[in-house]
Design an enzyme around this catalytic site. Sequence first.
Site: not given
Length: 218
Positions: A141, A143
């Site tokens: 991930d 983000r």
Amino acid sequence: MSSSCVHAVPLDKTPSVRTTAQLPLHLADGREAAGLMYSFHGLSDGKEHFALRLGAGTADAPLVRLHSECTTGDVLGSARCDCGPQLQESLTRLHEEGGYLLYMRQEGRGIGLYAKLDAYRLQEQGHDTYAANRALGHSDDERDYTAAAEMLKALGLTRITLITNNPDKRAQLEALGIEVAAVRPTGVFSGRHNLRYLEAKVRHTRHTLLLPAATEEA
């Protein structure tokens, strides 16, 4: 920040609201909602994230949904993920209780649309969503919610109630100076096309989802 960003701003500039515009919406249940959409100056990643306020939004710790862009789910109604239903559910809850949607331009957990489609192809060959990302040279991930914290502060919000099943969102926001007074989960939108995907989110990143019996070995 890339030199190719023609609208780049200095990183030391305090983020602020750039403009607001009224945005009437049709909710999934057919009701109409009155929204107020915000754009921003000075976000550290230079992306065109936006916020949408629904309802009064005057609570001490208003509801906030951080929703990462998902073209396939939000726009096309993809059944391979739960993003579209989560977005529609959040808009309805925010309309009823008041609060803010922060729409983050972080397609595919931060890897971009084309790379996400490459990951889809690998998933069709047996990889789970995280293994597919790693096979493409990405992290599980990618983000970063720094811009989300900047947006909240620009809106005068430093204490919120967060709508999420993802513990990383809370951890990042709190590390960035946003007090998360409470967390409310989204619904569980599972089906035959996305159950393995949701199981992988529970197994790899500890999403708080109560799913039907597993179909995939741990």
